[in-house]
Every structure is written in C-alpha cells, then in structure tokens.
Enzyme design. Structure first.
Site, short mmCIF file in Angstrom:
data_model
loop_
_atom_site.label_atom_id
_atom_site.label_comp_id
_atom_site.label_asym_id
_atom_site.label_seq_id
_atom_site.Cartn_x
_atom_site.Cartn_y
_atom_site.Cartn_z
N LEU A 140 -3.66 7.16 4.64
CA LEU A 140 -4.43 6.19 3.87
C LEU A 140 -3.51 5.66 2.78
CD1 LEU A 140 -7.93 7.84 3.24
CD2 LEU A 140 -7.52 5.68 4.43
N ASP A 141 -3.59 4.37 2.48
CA ASP A 141 -2.79 3.80 1.40
C ASP A 141 -3.13 4.49 0.08
OD1 ASP A 141 -1.68 2.00 3.14
OD2 ASP A 141 -3.08 0.38 2.66
N PRO A 142 -2.18 4.53 -0.86
CA PRO A 142 -2.48 5.11 -2.19
C PRO A 142 -3.71 4.49 -2.85
CG PRO A 142 -0.12 4.80 -1.95
CD PRO A 142 -0.75 4.17 -0.73
N ALA A 192 -6.31 3.36 -1.36
CA ALA A 192 -7.52 3.71 -0.63
C ALA A 192 -7.98 5.13 -0.96
CB ALA A 192 -7.29 3.58 0.87
N ARG A 251 -6.87 -4.72 5.19
CA ARG A 251 -6.34 -5.75 4.28
C ARG A 251 -6.07 -7.04 5.07
NH1 ARG A 251 -0.87 -3.50 1.90
NH2 ARG A 251 -1.91 -1.51 2.13
#
Length: 301
Positions: free
Chosen positions: A43-45, A47, A177
């Site tokens: 997961l992106d930071p 998120a 995104r």
C-alpha cells in the site's frame, strides 16, 4: 535482545497513514518477535487500511493474495492534477472544479466494467530492475503498456465538488489514483487522491484488522490469538484430503496416486491430512492420476 519466534500465521493489519508497507511490516514483526515475515502486496505510504502480514510458513502462500480482488474507499479532489496523482505531489495543472453530481455519476458508470488502464509513473512496477517511481523522481517518463483490469463497481458515498468520495471494488493490478484521474478526464477536468483506504482483499475486511497501537496494548498471548491460520490465504482453492501414506510420499518428494474423481485443472489444490492439518498445495496430473507438490508446510522445529 528478544529471541526470535518460529511463528506461523496471518495478521490482518490496519496500516497507518504516512508509513510504508515494509515499515509497517517490520513494526508488526518486532511486536511479535517473529523470525520471518512478509506482506501480500504494498500500500502506498499515503494509503491506510487492510494489509495482510504473513509470519513463518504463511509467507509461502502470500503470492496467492496478490491475485485477489480488492475494495477501496477513495477521496478525490476535482479540478487539480498533481505530479504523483495524490496529495503528496505538487499541483501541476488546474481546470474546472464545479462538476455536477450527474456528470460525476456518468463518468463513474463509464469507467465501470472491463477497462484498460495505464499504470502511473509513481508506482512500484519495475523497469530494467528499478521501480518506476525512481525514474519519476528524476523527471524521467517511461512508456507503460495499458493493462486489462475490471472495475466491478463504483459507489459514490459523498459528493460536494470539488470533493468526492467513492467506494471501489476492483480486480488485481488496479491503480485507484489512475482511476480517479480517468474519471476526471472523462468529464474534461483533473483530479487527484487526497485519501485512500483499502477496505477488503481476498474476502478479508477492514473490520477484522488490528492497528499497531492495538497490538502493542496486547500481551503475547493476546496477539497470538488474533493470528489466522496459514491456509486462510488459499481458501479460494479446491480442497482434498490425503491418507497418511499419500502424505508421507509427498513429503519425501514422490508423487502419490490420487483417483477420487479429480479432473485436470490449472488451479492448485489445498491438501489436508485426515486429522484436518493443512499440508500445503499440490497439483493434480490427470494423465498419471498423481499429485505433485507445489508448496508444503514445514512446521518441524
């Protein structure tokens, strides 16, 4: 120094914001003093949300969660494009933000179903051994091929332009995104994510997860009690039960006969002992009516 534990199981972690998936994994690993740990896709930071963490033998089966469908709650800001597609980047373009609810609904409907999506530059996809985001940070743009993905549903839960909140159910490989940018593009404007939360993956839901803070409040027995067994990662696969002789043959690298009505299948099979123990994953070979090992559990000390 705390001794490392030979721990096997799956933790449903609620990853906090502004923490990379690997940092969250290492924090969970330290809490459990686990010898071996891995996660099931990043997961992106920015998120938050559901991040299954695998300990010990569960890491052998983590790959099967990478192919799972997922669900997210995403918050969009309409009218602005950023360098990263989310709030971490700089605003680089602006356009109209006075989008109507009807326009937004129409765009969401248009982007539902089987679509093609170009992965963003700010992603962990590799090009010549390096993640794309390393090129992006240097201003280098690498050509990316569109991917076939499926958006099962987009539900608008809040709309007050320029803010919109949507619940998305999607297939593996979907970049939310990029989806938000494509929704805006359909309308003729821009958008970027201001918040993203993964709420489901492979049948697990965020309601089953635990934060790092909650885990830290527990004692060792309490933390161990919330771990799920290793085979939860492969519950979607067909199941078969082996007798003791077949089990021993597999463990010694041989291919036992199995003739209980199986047909040729590309999908792995979950193998269990007669006592209900998860043995691992096998493959059925119809021509010889035998089983071949794919991944076996090893719980011996």
């Amino acid at each position: 120094m705390t001794a490392k534990r030979k721990l096997n199981g799956v933790l449903l972690l609620d990853k906090p914001k502004n923490l990379s998936s690997n940092t969250a994994l290492q924090k969970a690993r330290r809490l459990y003093a686990a010898e071996k740990a891995g996660h099931t896709g990043v997961l992106d930071p920015l998120a938050t949300g559901l991040l299954p963490v695998c300990f010990g033998e569960a890491t052998k089966f983590a790959q099967y969660l990478l192919d799972a469908d997922k669900a997210y709650t995403a918050t969009l800001k309409l009218g602005e494009a950023t360098t990263t597609g989310d709030a971490e980047g700089e605003v680089v373009e602006t356009a109209r933000a006075d989008i109507t609810a009807e326009e937004f609904q129409t765009a969401c409907q248009a982007l539902t179903g089987n679509i093609r999506q170009v992965p963003p530059m700010f992603s962990a996809l590799k090009h010549e051994g390096k993640p794309l985001y390393e090129y992006a940070r240097k201003g280098i743009v690498i050509e990316r091929k569109p991917r076939n993905i499926t958006i099962y549903s987009i539900e608008i839960t809040e709309f007050d332009a320029p803010k919109a909140v949507i619940d998305v159910r999607c297939s593996k490989g979907t970049y939310i995104r990029t989806l938000s940018e494509d929704i805006a593009k359909y309308i003729g404007t821009f958008a970027h994510l201001t918040d993203l939360r993964r709420t489901e993956t492979a049948g697990f839901s965020i309601g089953q997860s635990y934060t790092l803070e909650k885990l830290a409040e527990m004692d060792e027995a309490g933390r161990d009690a919330v771990l799920l067994p290793c085979d939860v990662l492969v519950q979607h696969l067909p199941k078969l039960v082996l007798n003791p002789q077949q089990e021993q043959m597999l463990k010694h690298g041989r291919q036992p006969e199995y003739s209980d009505g199986l047909s040729q299948t590309d999908a792995p099979l979950r193998a269990y002992g007669e006592d209900g123990r998860f043995i691992g994953l096998v493959e059925y070979r119809a021509q010889s009516r035998t089983l071949k090992v794919l991944r076996l559990m090893n719980t011996a000390d």
